[in-house]
Design an enzyme around this catalytic site. Structure first.
Site, PDB file in Angstrom:
ATOM      1  N   SER A  79       1.324   5.840  -6.576  1.00  0.00           N
ATOM      2  CA  SER A  79       2.125   6.637  -5.651  1.00  0.00           C
ATOM      3  C   SER A  79       2.791   7.819  -6.351  1.00  0.00           C
ATOM      4  O   SER A  79       3.033   7.790  -7.558  1.00  0.00           O
ATOM      5  CB  SER A  79       3.208   5.774  -5.005  1.00  0.00           C
ATOM      6  OG  SER A  79       2.650   4.597  -4.475  1.00  0.00           O
TER       7      SER A  79
HETATM    8  N1  SAH Z   1       2.506   0.343  -5.913  1.00  0.00           N
HETATM    9  C1  SAH Z   1       1.287   0.914  -6.400  1.00  0.00           C
HETATM   10  C2  SAH Z   1       0.549   1.698  -5.339  1.00  0.00           C
HETATM   11  C3  SAH Z   1      -0.871   1.282  -5.302  1.00  0.00           C
HETATM   12  S1  SAH Z   1      -1.834   1.829  -3.921  1.00  0.00           S
HETATM   13  C4  SAH Z   1       1.544   1.738  -7.646  1.00  0.00           C
HETATM   14  O1  SAH Z   1       2.717   1.993  -7.974  1.00  0.00           O
HETATM   15  O2  SAH Z   1       0.586   2.119  -8.328  1.00  0.00           O
HETATM   16  C5  SAH Z   1      -1.744   0.416  -2.843  1.00  0.00           C
HETATM   17  C6  SAH Z   1      -2.292  -0.879  -3.361  1.00  0.00           C
HETATM   18  O3  SAH Z   1      -2.173  -1.817  -2.283  1.00  0.00           O
HETATM   19  C7  SAH Z   1      -3.773  -0.879  -3.738  1.00  0.00           C
HETATM   20  O4  SAH Z   1      -3.912  -1.345  -5.051  1.00  0.00           O
HETATM   21  C8  SAH Z   1      -4.401  -1.845  -2.744  1.00  0.00           C
HETATM   22  O5  SAH Z   1      -5.464  -2.608  -3.275  1.00  0.00           O
HETATM   23  C9  SAH Z   1      -3.238  -2.736  -2.370  1.00  0.00           C
HETATM   24  N2  SAH Z   1      -3.346  -3.456  -1.106  1.00  0.00           N
HETATM   25  C10 SAH Z   1      -3.865  -3.030   0.076  1.00  0.00           C
HETATM   26  N3  SAH Z   1      -3.807  -4.009   1.009  1.00  0.00           N
HETATM   27  C11 SAH Z   1      -3.232  -5.093   0.392  1.00  0.00           C
HETATM   28  C12 SAH Z   1      -2.904  -6.420   0.805  1.00  0.00           C
HETATM   29  N4  SAH Z   1      -3.160  -6.871   2.032  1.00  0.00           N
HETATM   30  N5  SAH Z   1      -2.315  -7.235  -0.092  1.00  0.00           N
HETATM   31  C13 SAH Z   1      -2.045  -6.821  -1.354  1.00  0.00           C
HETATM   32  N6  SAH Z   1      -2.344  -5.594  -1.804  1.00  0.00           N
HETATM   33  C14 SAH Z   1      -2.925  -4.733  -0.951  1.00  0.00           C
END
Ligand code: SAH
Length: 221
Positions: A71
């Site tokens: 993010s």
């Molecule tokens: N907080 C992260 C943002 C990653 S992008 C950071 O700081 O880098 C969002 C993430 O959510 C992705 O890795 C994706 O695989 C995950 N995601 C999507 N749906 C999900 C679910 N149902 N349960 C857990 N993770 C999920």
């Protein structure tokens, strides 16, 4: 807290560029000095591929592979601010570990962070990063965030970093009295960042900003 020995290993350049990022976030309206200090302390370049390390302190989202992104620092800071505004929650559940950056920021501020990721590759990588950084107050689970993490519920704070169409009922059930849930909600590219607060007489809902997150998907891989 980030281990001091580890911090010394990070070059002066990144120290200065990190300082610039903090200045920028302040200019953009992030006011909470605790959040700004956390951004200053967490080495974001260790949460992206080496090839992207030189852009790690830009205020932008970056690809982390498998169609996912780390993010934007401003959004991480804004969500963190919204979560801790009226007090530090005892424990926070994050849905969507991804690179682990948001969890590492939270780990500077709250006693215990639980983070769930549906893609095994990311949870393994994040676990290793937390260990290397000496962040022992983060627990990572490879699982489906739509189920939350019942064993450690209720949580005083919950943050979603992937966007569901609507906040899952299960997650609201895992929110403690007085607790706050911050999530991007909506379809496709643009969502609303909303904050729910569990009050005695029900859930309060506030709109914080327009944001763009990857979608929350069911199941694991
Ligand atoms: N907080 C992260 C943002 C990653 S992008 C950071 O700081 O880098 C969002 C993430 O959510 C992705 O890795 C994706 O695989 C995950 N995601 C999507 N749906 C999900 C679910 N149902 N349960 C857990 N993770 C999920």
């Amino acid at each position: 807290m980030i281990d001091d020995r580890r911090r010394k290993g990070i070059g002066m350049t990144s120290q200065r560029t990190r300082e610039r990022l903090v200045e920028r976030l302040r200019d953009e309206g992030i006011k909470d000095s605790r959040v700004l200090a956390a951004v200053r302390d967490v080495p974001r370049h260790l949460f992206v591929d080496e090839a992207l390390a030189s852009r790690a302190y830009d205020d932008s989202a970056l690809p982390i592979g498998l169609g996912q992104t780390i993010s934007q620092p401003y959004v991480v800071a804004r969500m963190t601010e919204a979560l801790i505004e009226d007090g530090i929650p005892e424990s926070v559940l994050e849905i969507g570990t991804g690179s682990g950056y948001q969890a590492a920021i939270l780990a500077q501020l709250v006693p215990m962070v639980y983070t769930v990721e549906r893609i095994g590759h990311f949870s393994r990588l994040a676990r290793r990063r937390f260990r290397e950084l000496g962040l022992y107050n983060v627990r990572v689970r490879h699982g489906d965030g739509f189920e939350g993490w019942a064993a450690h519920a209720p949580f005083a704070g919950i943050v979603l970093t992937a966007a569901p169409d609507d906040v899952p009922e299960v997650l609201l059930q895992q929110l403690a009295p007085g607790g706050r849930l911050v999530a991007p909600v909506g379809r496709r590219e643009y969502q609303e960042l909303v904050r729910y607060t569990r009050r005695d007489d029900g859930l309060e809902r506030e709109m914080i900003a327009r944001v763009s997150f990857v979608p929350m998907l069911g199941g694991t891989q």
